[in-house]
Structures are given as C-alpha cells and as structure tokens.
Write a protein that holds these residues in place. Sequence first.
Motif, PDB file in Angstrom:
ATOM      1  N   VAL A 198       0.837  -1.205   0.000  1.00 65.63           N
ATOM      2  CA  VAL A 198       0.000   0.000   0.000  1.00 65.63           C
ATOM      3  C   VAL A 198       0.868   1.250   0.000  1.00 65.63           C
ATOM      4  O   VAL A 198       0.639   2.181  -0.780  1.00 65.63           O
ATOM      5  CB  VAL A 198      -0.967   0.005   1.206  1.00 65.63           C
ATOM      6  CG1 VAL A 198      -1.772   1.282   1.259  1.00 65.63           C
ATOM      7  CG2 VAL A 198      -1.898  -1.199   1.161  1.00 65.63           C
ATOM      8  N   ILE A 199       1.900   1.259   0.853  1.00 67.07           N
ATOM      9  CA  ILE A 199       2.792   2.426   0.901  1.00 67.07           C
ATOM     10  C   ILE A 199       3.494   2.599  -0.441  1.00 67.07           C
ATOM     11  O   ILE A 199       3.589   3.711  -0.956  1.00 67.07           O
ATOM     12  CB  ILE A 199       3.796   2.308   2.066  1.00 67.07           C
ATOM     13  CG1 ILE A 199       3.062   2.492   3.391  1.00 67.07           C
ATOM     14  CG2 ILE A 199       4.932   3.317   1.919  1.00 67.07           C
ATOM     15  CD1 ILE A 199       3.910   2.283   4.625  1.00 67.07           C
ATOM     16  N   GLY A 200       3.948   1.498  -1.036  1.00 65.38           N
ATOM     17  CA  GLY A 200       4.596   1.574  -2.349  1.00 65.38           C
ATOM     18  C   GLY A 200       3.684   2.159  -3.409  1.00 65.38           C
ATOM     19  O   GLY A 200       4.099   3.003  -4.207  1.00 65.38           O
ATOM     20  N   SER A 201       2.415   1.754  -3.413  1.00 65.65           N
ATOM     21  CA  SER A 201       1.490   2.279  -4.432  1.00 65.65           C
ATOM     22  C   SER A 201       1.159   3.747  -4.169  1.00 65.65           C
ATOM     23  O   SER A 201       0.998   4.530  -5.107  1.00 65.65           O
ATOM     24  CB  SER A 201       0.222   1.426  -4.521  1.00 65.65           C
ATOM     25  OG  SER A 201      -0.769   1.850  -3.644  1.00 65.65           O
ATOM     26  N   LEU A 202       1.097   4.150  -2.896  1.00 68.67           N
ATOM     27  CA  LEU A 202       0.824   5.560  -2.584  1.00 68.67           C
ATOM     28  C   LEU A 202       2.023   6.447  -2.935  1.00 68.67           C
ATOM     29  O   LEU A 202       1.838   7.597  -3.345  1.00 68.67           O
ATOM     30  CB  LEU A 202       0.441   5.712  -1.110  1.00 68.67           C
ATOM     31  CG  LEU A 202      -0.911   5.110  -0.733  1.00 68.67           C
ATOM     32  CD1 LEU A 202      -1.097   5.109   0.779  1.00 68.67           C
ATOM     33  CD2 LEU A 202      -2.054   5.841  -1.421  1.00 68.67           C
ATOM     34  N   VAL A 203       3.231   5.910  -2.803  1.00 73.13           N
ATOM     35  CA  VAL A 203       4.423   6.653  -3.235  1.00 73.13           C
ATOM     36  C   VAL A 203       4.401   6.780  -4.759  1.00 73.13           C
ATOM     37  O   VAL A 203       4.665   7.856  -5.304  1.00 73.13           O
ATOM     38  CB  VAL A 203       5.718   5.970  -2.741  1.00 73.13           C
ATOM     39  CG1 VAL A 203       6.943   6.553  -3.419  1.00 73.13           C
ATOM     40  CG2 VAL A 203       5.839   6.091  -1.229  1.00 73.13           C
ATOM     41  N   GLN A 204       4.046   5.699  -5.444  1.00 74.82           N
ATOM     42  CA  GLN A 204       3.974   5.717  -6.911  1.00 74.82           C
ATOM     43  C   GLN A 204       2.913   6.707  -7.400  1.00 74.82           C
ATOM     44  O   GLN A 204       3.112   7.390  -8.404  1.00 74.82           O
ATOM     45  CB  GLN A 204       3.655   4.316  -7.426  1.00 74.82           C
ATOM     46  CG  GLN A 204       3.711   4.183  -8.925  1.00 74.82           C
ATOM     47  CD  GLN A 204       3.464   2.751  -9.379  1.00 74.82           C
ATOM     48  OE1 GLN A 204       2.898   1.939  -8.651  1.00 74.82           O
ATOM     49  NE2 GLN A 204       3.891   2.440 -10.583  1.00 74.82           N
ATOM     50  N   LYS A 205       1.803   6.830  -6.681  1.00 74.83           N
ATOM     51  CA  LYS A 205       0.741   7.776  -7.049  1.00 74.83           C
ATOM     52  C   LYS A 205       1.053   9.186  -6.579  1.00 74.83           C
ATOM     53  O   LYS A 205       0.257  10.102  -6.752  1.00 74.83           O
ATOM     54  CB  LYS A 205      -0.594   7.326  -6.445  1.00 74.83           C
ATOM     55  CG  LYS A 205      -1.118   6.060  -7.069  1.00 74.83           C
ATOM     56  CD  LYS A 205      -2.418   5.627  -6.424  1.00 74.83           C
ATOM     57  CE  LYS A 205      -2.856   4.328  -7.079  1.00 74.83           C
ATOM     58  NZ  LYS A 205      -4.101   3.812  -6.563  1.00 74.83           N
ATOM     59  N   GLU A 206       2.222   9.362  -5.953  1.00 76.60           N
ATOM     60  CA  GLU A 206       2.700  10.656  -5.467  1.00 76.60           C
ATOM     61  C   GLU A 206       1.792  11.267  -4.404  1.00 76.60           C
ATOM     62  O   GLU A 206       1.632  12.477  -4.316  1.00 76.60           O
ATOM     63  CB  GLU A 206       2.932  11.627  -6.629  1.00 76.60           C
ATOM     64  CG  GLU A 206       3.990  11.136  -7.594  1.00 76.60           C
ATOM     65  CD  GLU A 206       4.209  12.069  -8.766  1.00 76.60           C
ATOM     66  OE1 GLU A 206       3.432  13.015  -8.969  1.00 76.60           O
ATOM     67  OE2 GLU A 206       5.185  11.839  -9.496  1.00 76.60           O
ATOM     68  N   LEU A 207       1.180  10.399  -3.590  1.00 73.30           N
ATOM     69  CA  LEU A 207       0.405  10.866  -2.450  1.00 73.30           C
ATOM     70  C   LEU A 207       1.251  10.832  -1.177  1.00 73.30           C
ATOM     71  O   LEU A 207       1.000  11.580  -0.240  1.00 73.30           O
ATOM     72  CB  LEU A 207      -0.858  10.018  -2.272  1.00 73.30           C
ATOM     73  CG  LEU A 207      -1.858  10.120  -3.421  1.00 73.30           C
ATOM     74  CD1 LEU A 207      -2.988   9.107  -3.250  1.00 73.30           C
ATOM     75  CD2 LEU A 207      -2.412  11.524  -3.546  1.00 73.30           C
TER      76      LEU A 207
END
Length: 186
Positions: free
Chosen positions: A121-130
């Motif tokens: 989840v953290i990886g995807s939120l970093v990728q989405k720039e959130l």
Amino acid sequence: MDREKLKGQIEAILFAAGEPVALERIAQVLGLRTYAVEELLEELQEKFNAPGSGIRLLRLENTAQFTSNPAFIQPVREALELKRNAPLSQAAMEVLAVVAYNQPVTKAFVEQVRGVDCSGVIGSLVQKELLEERGRMELPGRPLLYGTTENFLRCFGLSSIEELPPPPREEEEGPQGGAPQEIIPE
C-alpha cells in the motif's frame, strides 16, 4: 506598476508553469514583497474561483497553481482522453490517514497502528505521489520516514495539512454502545 498588469503577469506565470509556483519566486521575479503577491492572488481567486469559471486558482501553503474546476472534469477527461483515476482502497485511505496525522512516520509505525503489513500500500501511494520519502530515522537499520505530498493536498482539496479535520476521539464503549459497564459480582 499597474495592479492589473501585475495580476496579468502572475496569471501568465501560473499558466505557463502548470505546477505549483512558490509565492517567494513570483515576488522575486516581479520585484514585489510576498504579502503583495498574496493580496494580488486573493483578487485573482475572486476572479477565477467563481462557480461558473472553468479554472480555479489553488493555493497550497506557500505556492499557487491553476487547476481545472472539478465541476467540469468530465469534459476535460473526454477531450484529453484521460483515464479515470481508480478510487483508493480502504487500506490506502487508512494508511494515508495514519501518515497525514502523524507524519513523518516509518512503515513499522503504520503497520503497528493498522496491525497488518503495509509495504504494498505504501509503495502504491508513493507511486501515485500521495506519499513521499522524508529521510531516515537515526535508529538501527535507519528506517525510511514517510509524509504526505502537495499532490495529496491537491487531491483532498486542502491548502495545508493543518486543514485536516480533527481525528475522531476513541471513546470506550460498553457492550450496548453506551458508557463502559461496571460488572458487579453476585
């Protein structure tokens, strides 16, 4: 210099940038003080943030940016053939809440609060720039610290992290949803 000309110059800078521009930078370029730029931006917000306007002037902490009016997002998506963003999962919203209210935090802190692994989840939120990496803690293993981004503020319509609503208070509730019950032995 004429106020209208200054406002026009600010409009041109923000339009050409396409991303947030620091108020200090605008002031420096136009030879103004930051408070004067803030006054001019307030006037521009009155002009652009009217309900029928297609453009919004968004203020994010000490920056400003032009964005599309959310009311007209559908024709913008169609004209530019933009894909609709998938909504965030419940897990992603929970991770964002933990980070937003406690930042900067480690992945271990988020996992301790949620009680489950949050790596994906953290990886995807970093990728989405959130979320973004904010450095490392001075502890063994030097764990990464995470915090929210300007994109997070933009997506949630906030000017700064201080605009977050207060977190809900956890109140102990008894089995019937009321105050805790005292058990009296017979």
